[in-house]
Design an enzyme around this catalytic site. Sequence first.
Site: not given
Lengths: 487, 487
Positions: A335-336, A301
């Site tokens: 993004e996170e 991820d």
Amino acid sequence: MHHSRILCGPRARLLTLLCIPGVLCGAPAALAAPASPETVAVQLRDAAIAGHDIAYTWVSELTTRFGPRPAGSANEQAAAEWAAARLKALGFENVHIETFPITAWVRGSESAQLVAPISQPLVAAALGESPPTPPGGIEGDVVLFGTFNELKAAAPGSLSGKIAMVTQHMVRAQDGAGYSAAVAARTDGPQAAAERGAIAFLLRSVGTDSHRIAHTGTTRYVDGRVPLPSFALSAPDGDQFERLAALGQTIRVRLVSGASYRADAHSQNVIADVRGGERPQEIVLLGAHLDSWDQGTGAIDDGTGTAIITAAAKLIRDLPHRPRRTVRVVLFGSEEVAQPAPPGGAFGGHAYVTTHQAELANHVLTGESDLGTDDIYAVGLPKAAFSGAFADTVMRVLTPIGVLRAEHPPEDAGSDVGPSVEAGVPAFLLNQDAMRYFDIHHTPDDTLDKVDRTQLDQNVAAWAALVWLAADSAVDFHSHEAAAPHP
Amino acid sequence: MHHSRILCGPRARLLTLLCIPGVLCGAPAALAAPASPETVAVQLRDAAIAGHDIAYTWVSELTTRFGPRPAGSANEQAAAEWAAARLKALGFENVHIETFPITAWVRGSESAQLVAPISQPLVAAALGESPPTPPGGIEGDVVLFGTFNELKAAAPGSLSGKIAMVTQHMVRAQDGAGYSAAVAARTDGPQAAAERGAIAFLLRSVGTDSHRIAHTGTTRYVDGRVPLPSFALSAPDGDQFERLAALGQTIRVRLVSGASYRADAHSQNVIADVRGGERPQEIVLLGAHLDSWDQGTGAIDDGTGTAIITAAAKLIRDLPHRPRRTVRVVLFGSEEVAQPAPPGGAFGGHAYVTTHQAELANHVLTGESDLGTDDIYAVGLPKAAFSGAFADTVMRVLTPIGVLRAEHPPEDAGSDVGPSVEAGVPAFLLNQDAMRYFDIHHTPDDTLDKVDRTQLDQNVAAWAALVWLAADSAVDFHSHEAAAPHP
């Protein structure tokens, strides 16, 4: 080897690509006439399946050289600069970095301790964006809720001075549906707890493993901030709390977080194109994200996502002729910590849409790789191409590597390309097997050893074949009619 | 139910034992005459396999009520008091606690950070007994050694100012042989590093998993102390260091440990007997340890061991007639910090031998359960009974539950009963499958969810049957001739 040289020596790049040691070269028929798009797709697929080293090398170097890459960090920036240099070296065009401002969240020293009925160190991780505790920590009795709905059913004020904990277990499901069902407790739990008077929020990790590893993840801003210091506990700690409660014990914990914010930080998107030969202004957009959570090294991820789309685009770039349309790789930043709106709402997907507003109408299709390294088992095409000749071609190419036709067009293509999709860009989805993904997702355990090279190659194969077919076609994925594939 | 009552109602405890709901009661033949020892062993075995709740309940309560139980801690003492009360309630005799002094080691706040070539939080655990760093930590460049032998081959002074790290990988093996091969780096690494000038010692965890979880464990005192601050890193961190080194990078870390010692601490052994009917002075000694490492809750190391021997002895205690010899359960304290000699050398196994010196000659046999919860796959009897009628009886009873005859008599019966064995007590070994054990051993991940109830029951079955056969026999396990089993 000799056989390969006779067949392939004098030919162009396509055949070089096909002459992988230990694998048969393209059939002689390929020499006689320009290959059809479907034939090229099959060749791309098979080259990737045979073992294309770019993807694994990419994720290995990314995670080894830069480690964790939290949004706004020096590691994230260095990784972006490395990625841009590497994309240039791989022969991509229009390679550049687009920077945007963010408020960075920085995990501090943190700890969690069971202080009654016994003393026990707990495995916890502050939830992303959540505020620090006072320096001495917060101590309080814990009130357990088996589900988020039970917490939401508690009366206002009923948690005054208490620490609220949701112990809901996430369900393991191939399509990751268990995550969608469980994650609201993480995003909205702090607010629900604060509204009922709680002084902190705890969550049994949103994950499917049973290890002493906590799954972090972002939480929702309310009026410009996350309302409470908030932590995920490992699944076995959640089990322990449930057993202690069943024994009638009062559970008391001390929580410490030294989290902080940097308001002047920035993140960045990395852009790289394989320019189209006939319709270069038309763009097939491939997304993945370079940032990661801070405790692991962001291997699955989303190191593998960046590796998969880069390797797939590189295979297409190395063909002897360009696809009709441009293939664009975007390695998104930040993004996170995606939030629905500023403050805290600046993230790569939004920044891309803002910067590329004028081009968006020419984005013909988009997809995102952000579910780890395990096999793709289904493909969902946009409604306009969900059935018909193009879809039939895709299925002929992907069925042999274990890909089913999805039951429905995708409803959601992922966070990075989400703002583009909301702006009208049609989306496809290559569904990955998520049975294993949420064992590791958002934990310190997201490291390179979890990457399965064979499955990684299968992903590259599916991406290369599908993206090639879309980019070399004239299909209008926006329309509500399935168009015929090219030629 | 009705059938059970007709067959079993008027009979004594043995038949009560056999009448487990859902399981057939003893055959009518058992009603006609006193059962042979072998028949009773089969009945004990089958009662345990059918699911005897004592073992799982024991380990669940032990780990839930007391959590981690490091030697000398309040949790360890409370667990011992609970265990003694529980053993009395279960009907054991001579239940008491024997206290002994120790110097307790206490983990403090600790951290490890890669500071160059990138910033990355590491997953580390101070090795047991190792001294603290200065409050600000120790920072230095790391020198990697692929094996402990390579470290030992380094010249004196060659590590001056450096941090030495052994990256040796442990081999997964059914009999746990990989641990024996790897653990010397942990016990003796700090000394070897110190002798060569190092300022700290690092070790790739001695374990078989690939998770961000570090395996602690004790280290050897040299001149009364562990020579250096010493830490285990998780396996993925070890991999990362190896990859960084392969890229030619210099690895620099900062290590912090606030470990401390308490010289006035104590630990304790818990004793409980099933008194023999004919030769009560003759003792079959069953050992396991109540203490645990401090980061997990000691479920498989060694909560299950204490559960297995307690449940096996309880099955024997509930028979309608006593075994000839006494069966003694000892739940040892302070096993994990066992040192070969004081200072630091006081541990439960030594304390037992010191306290029970006069009885030792009457200890006819001993064994220890300290390898987790997975199936027993082989039985090793002492040389005197390794073959012959007793061994044949044992094999007839244990073969149906998947137990082989070991190839050799045991050379080592474990740490707890080790001093008794050194003092001349014959030892048996019920070898457990260790393929999974060293994934979890000495980590925060040693928690109840790792316990497999079916395999736990198989352990109880083997222990109950073998201990019964030995205790109800007149076999002299000390002799060099195999004696005939009783009667």
